[in-house]
Scaffold this active site. Structure first.
Site, PDB file in Angstrom:
ATOM      1  N   LYS B 362       0.773  -1.076   0.098  1.00 21.16           N
ATOM      2  CA  LYS B 362       0.054   0.042  -0.021  1.00 21.16           C
ATOM      3  C   LYS B 362       1.002   1.131  -0.058  1.00 21.16           C
ATOM      4  O   LYS B 362       0.360   2.315  -0.504  1.00 21.16           O
ATOM      5  CB  LYS B 362      -0.965   0.040   1.246  1.00 21.16           C
ATOM      6  CG  LYS B 362      -2.076  -1.232   1.178  1.00 21.16           C
ATOM      7  CD  LYS B 362      -2.903  -0.989   0.241  1.00 21.16           C
ATOM      8  CE  LYS B 362      -4.219  -2.001   0.286  1.00 21.16           C
ATOM      9  NZ  LYS B 362      -5.156  -1.866  -1.021  1.00 21.16           N
ATOM     10  N   GLU B 384      -9.714   5.718   2.971  1.00 15.95           N
ATOM     11  CA  GLU B 384     -10.448   4.641   3.378  1.00 15.95           C
ATOM     12  C   GLU B 384      -9.367   3.700   3.875  1.00 15.95           C
ATOM     13  O   GLU B 384      -8.440   3.377   3.389  1.00 15.95           O
ATOM     14  CB  GLU B 384     -11.477   4.229   2.564  1.00 15.95           C
ATOM     15  CG  GLU B 384     -11.167   3.167   1.546  1.00 15.95           C
ATOM     16  CD  GLU B 384     -10.087   3.450   0.596  1.00 15.95           C
ATOM     17  OE1 GLU B 384     -10.029   4.864   0.311  1.00 15.95           O
ATOM     18  OE2 GLU B 384      -9.271   2.785   0.187  1.00 15.95           O
ATOM     19  N   SER B 691       1.871  -9.558  -0.499  1.00 14.42           N
ATOM     20  CA  SER B 691       1.320  -8.195  -0.419  1.00 14.42           C
ATOM     21  C   SER B 691       1.621  -7.448   0.768  1.00 14.42           C
ATOM     22  O   SER B 691       1.668  -6.302   0.867  1.00 14.42           O
ATOM     23  CB  SER B 691       0.212  -7.935  -1.096  1.00 14.42           C
ATOM     24  OG  SER B 691      -0.902  -8.764  -0.298  1.00 14.42           O
TER      25      SER B 691
END
Lengths: 268, 709
Positions: B362, B384, B691
Site C-alpha cells: 500500500k 479509507e 503483498s
C-alpha cells in the site's frame, strides 16, 4: 390489470411574478412502512408541484446522515422496488395527480434492467428520474432509453460545474434542472450561504427565463426558500427536513407540520 | 439416436475409405477468420454446401469457383466449405477453389479423427469446424483436437448446441465458438437458441458465430442484437431464386446501424487491447467509468489532468523514486521459497512487498498519491481503510510530507485491526470510525467519498485500491506497477525465463494489478487472482465476486462485478481478512476476466488460516491474512499446472491424435501421472505476490484460535 395512468402534460414555463414557489418534497419510500409513505404522499400532494419519491439504496454516497438513516430503516423494514411501484399505482388509482419523480442510485435501476425499469415507471405513472451518481457523461444510453419511454431524466448542476457544461445540461432540461446548492451531501443546514445564493443567480443568468431551476441540498425552511426565490429559483427540494420531522413527531403531528412547511414555502 | 449419429457413422466410414488422404494444396497463404470476426463489424460467412441435411435441396454441378466469386463480389466476409462427400456431396478440392477469393475459408465436416485435421490443414483452409457434441459423444478430447489444429496453423471454430457445451467450449483454447440453431432431433431451426445461450454468457470473450436458420434480413438483425459476432448462412443462399440478391440482402442487414442498447457487444470485445490504463472515456472495455455525483465530476477531471502531468514530470518522478527506494525500501526481493517449492513441486517465488516500510504494498500508492496531492496544492488527504494497511500507509505518507490526514475505517474492521488504529493515531492521523452499513471497507469508502464531495477544495482523497471512479483505477495501477516491473526483471535474472503463472489475492485488486500489469502482453504467463470465499460461497457469507455470484453493477463510481441482491442493494460480505472484505472487484480485473486474460478463484477462511501457518512454519514468513489467500491456492494451482502441461505435451506428442489415442486424455486419466511423465522435469515457475506482512493479524488469529498471547 391496473389502468394506465396518464399524466397531464407538465408544461414548462417561467414562474410569473406573484406565482407560487414550487415545493418539491423528497420522501424516502418505505421509511416508517410503505403505508405511511402513501399517507405522506397524499398529504403532500395538494401542496407540491412535483413529489420526489426516493427509492432507498444501501450505499447512498450523495446523501447525508438523515437520508442514510431513513434509507437504512426503510431497507431494514423490507422496502423493495416492487412495493414502491405498487404504491405509485395505488396512488394514481386513488386520483393523485401530482407529477412524481424517482430519486435513486444507478445500481438499483441497473439491477432491474434499465429499459424494464423505465417501462414500469411509465406504466405506473412516474414522470421522471433523478440518478445522482449518473452524471452527464455517463448517461447517454440511459437518456436515450428514457426518451423512448417518455421519461424525463432530471440532471443536476453543482456550484463547481463549469459554465459550458452547465449550459449543455440546461439545454437538455426536462421537467426541471436540479441545482445542488452546496458542496457536500444532502441534509438540513442552518443559514443559506452567500455563495449558494450567488450560484443560483449565476445559473439563472445562464439559463435565461425559459428554464425551471429548483434548488436542493440543505433547504430546510421558508426563509431559505425565500433567499433562493429571490436569486431566481422556481422551486426548492426539501428532503432531510421532512425526515427530521417524521423522526421527532407523532404521525398526526408530523403530517400537520409538514403541511404547514409546504404552505409556507408555496406562499413565498 | 439422432441425426448426428448418422453423420458420425458416415464420417467414420469416410475416414476408413481413405477420403481424407487426397487433400493437397500448394502455397497456402493463411488469413484469419477470428480477426475478421473481431474487427468490429458483424460478419457474414457464406457456405458452399451441395445439399441440406433436412433435404431442403440438393444441387449437383455447382460451379464452386463462380459461387465463391459471387460471395466475394456481394461482400461475404468469409467462406465456409462443407467437404463431407456422401451426405453433403462435398469435395476437399473446393477449399482451394474458395481460397482463391482471398477470404478466410472454414473447413466444415464432422471431425472425429486426426486424419481429418491433417486434411483440413493440407486442403489450405484457415479454420476448421469442430463439433463439441460429436467429439464428446465419441469420448474424444476436444482440447487435444484444438491443440493439434493449432499446431498445424489452423484456427478452430467450436460448435455447440446448448448452454452446457458452450460453458465447456469457452474453457478451451478454441479461437471461435459457434451456436448451431438446428435441433438435432427434429432438424427444425430456432434462432432463439442463439439468443438464449448468449444471455447466459453476457461477457463472452470469444467471437461467436450463429449457424443455420437465417432466412432473411430480419433474422440477421435479430442475431446481430444477441451480441453474436457473425452468422453462417448456407441453405437460404442456395434455395433463393437469385443467389446474389439474397447475399446482398443479408449483407445489407449486417451493416445496419447497431443501436447501443445494453452494451452486450462492447463487453470486453475480443481482440481489444489489454492494458491497465483506462481508455479516454475512463473505461476498461465496458467496465469502469465515472459514476459519481455532479460535484465530483470537475474534481476528478482536475485529478486526471494533474495525474497525467505528474506522470510526465521529471521532478515528480525523481521524488517518487527517491522515496520509494530510500524511504519505503524498494526494490523488494523476489525470494525463492525453496521449502514450499519442494513440497508442492513448483518453483515458487515470493515477491516480498511485505518487507516494505509499513508492511504492505500500500505504501507504493500512498506515497505516489500524497506527492500528487502536494503537486495539486492540496493541504489535506483522506483515505479509507479495511485492514488498516492503506490507512497506515496514508498516515505515514502524510506525516512524511506534512499533510493533514483523516482515515475512515469501519468499526468492525477497527475492532479486528486495533493495532493499526493505534499506529495511524501515533502517526498523527485522525481515525474516523464508521458505524454505517456492514461497518467495513465498503462503508469507509462511502464516508470518504462524502468527505471528498464536501472538502475537495483543499482535500485529496487517496483511494487505496484499484477501484472507484476514473481516474482512480488507473492511478493506483500506475503507482503499483513497480511491483510487476521489478518482478519481471528479477525472474528473468533468476530463472532466465518468464514465469508460468502469477498469483495474487484480490480485494479491490491493487496488489494483483500491480503484479499483473508488467506481464499482460506475455501471453504464456497465466494470471490468477484469489478472492475471499469467507465461510464458503454456498453459505452466502463471502466476498467472492467473479468466483462467486456477483452481477454487473455500479458501486463507488465504477461499473464492475458487484455482490448485490435482486433489488440492486449491495450485500454484506464476509472474510476473515479485512482487506478482501469488499463487495466489488476493481474494473481492470473485471475486464481481464471478460477477456479471459486472467482467472479468478477463491479460497475459504479456514484454508487461508492454514496457509497463514504453513508459510510461517515452512519459510519463516508470517503473511498478512490477505496474502495468505494467495498462498492457500498454491496446491490447487500446482495440480492445475501439472495437468495443463501434460495435456499440452500429450497433444503435441508423437502419438498424435490417431484413433488409438482417443481415450488417453479423459479427465480421469490424469490423476497420479505426476513426475514419471516425460517433460515434467521442467517445473512450473510461479510468482506469488506476498503483498503484506502478518504482524497486524497475529493477535486476531491467536484470539480466533483460542490462544492467549
Amino acid at each position: 390489470m391496473l389502468r394506465k395512468w396518464k399524466a397531464k402534460k407538465y408544461e414548462k414555463q417561467e414562474r410569473a411574478e406573484g406565482e407560487n414557489m414550487m415545493f418539491i418534497p423528497y420522501v424516502c419510500c418505505g421509511d416508517g412502512g410503505i403505508a405511511f409513505t402513501e399517507k405522506l404522499v397524499k398529504a403532500l400532494a395538494p401542496h407540491s408541484g412535483i413529489i420526489e419519491l426516493g427509492i432507498p439504496f444501501s450505499d447512498p454516497i450523495a446523501d447525508g446522515k438523515t437520508i442514510q438513516r431513513a434509507a437504512n430503516r426503510a431497507l431494514a423494514g423490507g422496502a423493495s422496488v416492487q412495493e414502491i411501484f405498487g404504491m405509485v399505482m395505488r396512488l394514481r388509482k386513488d386520483g393523485v395527480q401530482t407529477p412524481f419523480v424517482f430519486m435513486t442510485y444507478y445500481n438499483v435501476v441497473y439491477a432491474h434492467g434499465r429499459e424494464k425499469f423505465l417501462r414500469k415507471m411509465k406504466e405506473a405513472g412516474v414522470q421522471g428520474i433523478i440518478v445522482p451518481d449518473l452524471p452527464f457523461e455517463e448517461d447517454e444510453e440511459f437518456e436515450k432509453m428514457a426518451q423512448r419511454e417518455g421519461i424525463a431524466v432530471v440532471n443536476l448542476i453543482a456550484p463547481n460545474t463549469k459554465e459550458t457544461r452547465a449550459g449543455k445540461i440546461l439545454a437538455r432540461e426536462k421537467l426541471f434542472t436540479y441545482l445542488v446548492s452546496v458542496a457536500g451531501t444532502t441534509g438540513a443546514r442552518g443559514e443559506v450561504k452567500e455563495e449558494s445564493v450567488e450560484f443560483v443567480k449565476r445559473m439563472r443568468r445562464l439559463a435565461g427565463s425559459g428554464k425551471k431551476l429548483c434548488v436542493g441540498f440543505g433547504v430546510a425552511d421558508a426563509q431559505s426558500a425565500q433567499k433562493f426565490r429571490d436569486a431566481g429559483a422556481d422551486g426548492v427540494i426539501v428532503g432531510s427536513r421532512i425526515i427530521d420531522i417524521c423522526e421527532k413527531e407523532s404521525e398526526a403531528d408530523a403530517l400537520m407540520q409538514i403541511g404547514r412547511l409546504a404552505r409556507e414555502i408555496r406562499e413565498i | 439416436m439422432d441425426i448426428l449419429d448418422k453423420f458420425i457413422a458416415q464420417a467414420k466410414e469416410n475416414v476408413r475409405a481413405g477420403y481424407y488422404e487426397g487433400a493437397k494444396a500448394e502455397n497456402v497463404k493463411r488469413s484469419s477468420l477470428k480477426e475478421k470476426l473481431t474487427g468490429g463489424k458483424f460478419c457474414l460467412i457464406c457456405e458452399i454446401k451441395h445439399a441440406s441435411p433436412a433435404g431442403e435441396y440438393e444441387m449437383r454441378g455447382i460451379d464452386v469457383g463462380q459461387a465463391a466469386g459471387e460471395f466475394l463480389e456481394c461482400g461475404a466476409d468469409a467462406i465456409s466449405v462443407v467437404v463431407e462427400p456422401r451426405i453433403f456431396k462435398g469435395d476437399l478440392g473446393n477449399v482451394a477453389i474458395a481460397k482463391k477469393t482471398g477470404l478466410p475459408v472454414l473447413f466444415k465436416d464432422f471431425v472425429l479423427d486426426e486424419r481429418q485435421v491433417q486434411a483440413a490443414a493440407a486442403s489450405g483452409a484457415d479454420c476448421m469446424l469442430l463439433v463439441m457434441r460429436v467429439l464428446e459423444r465419441e469420448k474424444l478430447d476436444v482440447r487435444k483436437f484444438i491443440a493439434r489444429a493449432h499446431s498445424l496453423g489452423l484456427e478452430v471454430l467450436l460448435e455447440c448446441y446448448d448452454e452446457g457445451e458452450m460453458k465447456r467450449a469457452l474453457q478451451t483454447d478454441a479461437d471461435i465458438v459457434g451456436i448451431n440453431n438446428r435441433d438435432l432431433q427434429t432438424l427444425k431451426v430456432d434462432l432463439r437458441r442463439t439468443q438464449k445461450i448468449m444471455e447466459k454468457f453476457p461477457n463472452i470473450a470469444k467471437p461467436l458465430v450463429s449457424e443455420s436458420g437465417v432466412r432473411g434480413k430480419e433474422d440477421v438483425q435479430f442475431l446481430r442484437e444477441t451480441g453474436a459476432s457473425g452468422i453462417l448462412v448456407g441453405t437460404a443462399i442456395w434455395t433463393a431464386q437469385d443467389l446474389k440478391k439474397k447475399i446482398l440482402e443479408l449483407k445489407g442487414a449486417t451493416a445496419a446501424k447497431t443501436e447501443a442498447v445494453g452494451g452486450s457487444k462492447d463487453a470486453g470485445a475480443p481482440g481489444e487491447k489489454i492494458g491497465c490504463m483506462a481508455s479516454s472515456s475512463g473505461r476498461f472495455g465496458k467496465f469502469g467509468g465515472t459514476y459519481v455525483s455532479e460535484l465530483l465530476v470537475p474534481v476528478l477531471q482536475e485529478l486526471e489532468k494533474a495525474f497525467e502531468d505528474a506522470k510526465k514530470d521529471g521532478k515528480f518522478n525523481k521524488q517518487l523514486s527517491h522515496y520509494l527506494s530510500k524511504y519505503a525500501g524498494r526494490p523488494t526481493p523476489l525470494y525463492f521459497a525453496g521449502n514450499l517449492s519442494e513440497k508442492l513441486g513448483m518453483r515458487i517465488y515470493l515477491k516480498r512487498e511485505d518487507l516494505l516500510h509499513t508492511g504492505a504494498h500500500k505504501i507504493n500508492n500512498a506515497i505516489g498519491q500524497a506527492l500528487l496531492a502536494k503537486y495539486m496544492g492540496k493541504k489535506r488527504v483522506i483515505a479509507e481503510t479495511g485492514a488498516g494497511q492503506h490507512g497506515v500507509a496514508t498516515a505515514t505518507a502524510a506525516a512524511l510530507l506534512g499533510l493533514q490526514c483523516d482515515v475512515y475505517m469501519g468499526s468492525e474492521d477497527a475492532k479486528r485491526q486495533k493495532l493499526n488504529v493505534y499506529r495511524m493515531e501515533m502517526l498523527g492521523a485522525n481515525v474516523r470510525i464508521v458505524e454505517a452499513g456492514s461497518r467495513t471497507l465498503k462503508d469507509a469508502v462511502n464516508e470518504a467519498l462524502r468527505d471528498y464531495a464536501t472538502n475537495f477544495a483543499d482535500t485529496h482523497y487517496i483511494l487505496g485500491s484499484a477501484l472507484g471512479p476514473h481516474p482512480y483505477p488507473s492511478i493506483v495501477a500506475h503507482f503499483q506497477s513497480v511491483i510487476g516491473k521489478e518482478a519481471r526483471e528479477q525472474i528473468l535474472t533468476d530463472e532466465g525465463r518468464l514465469p508460468d503463472c502469477l498469483l495474487a489475492c484480490v480485494g479491490g485488486g491493487s496488489n494483483a494489478i500491480g503484479l499483473f500489469g508488467a506481464f499482460l502482453q506475455d501471453e504464456g504467463v497465466k494470471m490468477v487472482g484469489v478472492e475471499a470465499a469467507g465461510e464458503g460461497v454456498q453459505t452466502g457469507k463471502h466476498a467472492a465476486r467473479i468466483s462467486g455470484d456477483a452481477k454487473l453493477g455500479v458501486l463507488h463510481g465504477t461499473l464492475t462485478y458487484v455482490l448485490e441482491n435482486a433489488d440492486g442493494q449491495i450485500r454484506e460480505t464476509h472474510s476473515v481478512s479485512a482487506g478482501l472484505d469488499y463487495p466489488a472487484i476493481g474494473p481492470q480485473h473485471a475486464h481481464l476476466y471478460a477477456l479471459k486474460r486472467a482467472q479468478y478463484v477463491c479460497v475459504e477462511d479456514k484454508e487461508a488460516l492454514e496457509a497463514f501457518h504453513l508459510l510461517a512454519r515452512m519459510e519463516g514468513i508470517i503473511p498478512a491474512l490477505e496474502s495468505a489467500h494467495a498462498i492457500a491456492y498454491l496446491p490447487k494451482l500446482a495440480k492445475e499446472l501439472r495437468e495443463g502441461a501434460l495435456a499440452a505435451e500429450a497433444a503435441l506428442g508423437e502419438g498424435g491424435l490417431d484413433g488409438g489415442a482417443r481415450t488417453a486424455l479423459g479427465a480421469s486419466g490424469l490423476g497420479g501421472v505426476g513426475s514419471t511423465t516425460k517433460g515434467a522435469g521442467k517445473m512450473p515457475v510461479v510468482i506469488v505476490n506476498l503483498s503484506g506482512r502478518g504482524d497486524k493479524d497475529v493477535q486476531h488469529v491467536a484470539q480466533m484460535e483460542g490462544e492467549k498471547i
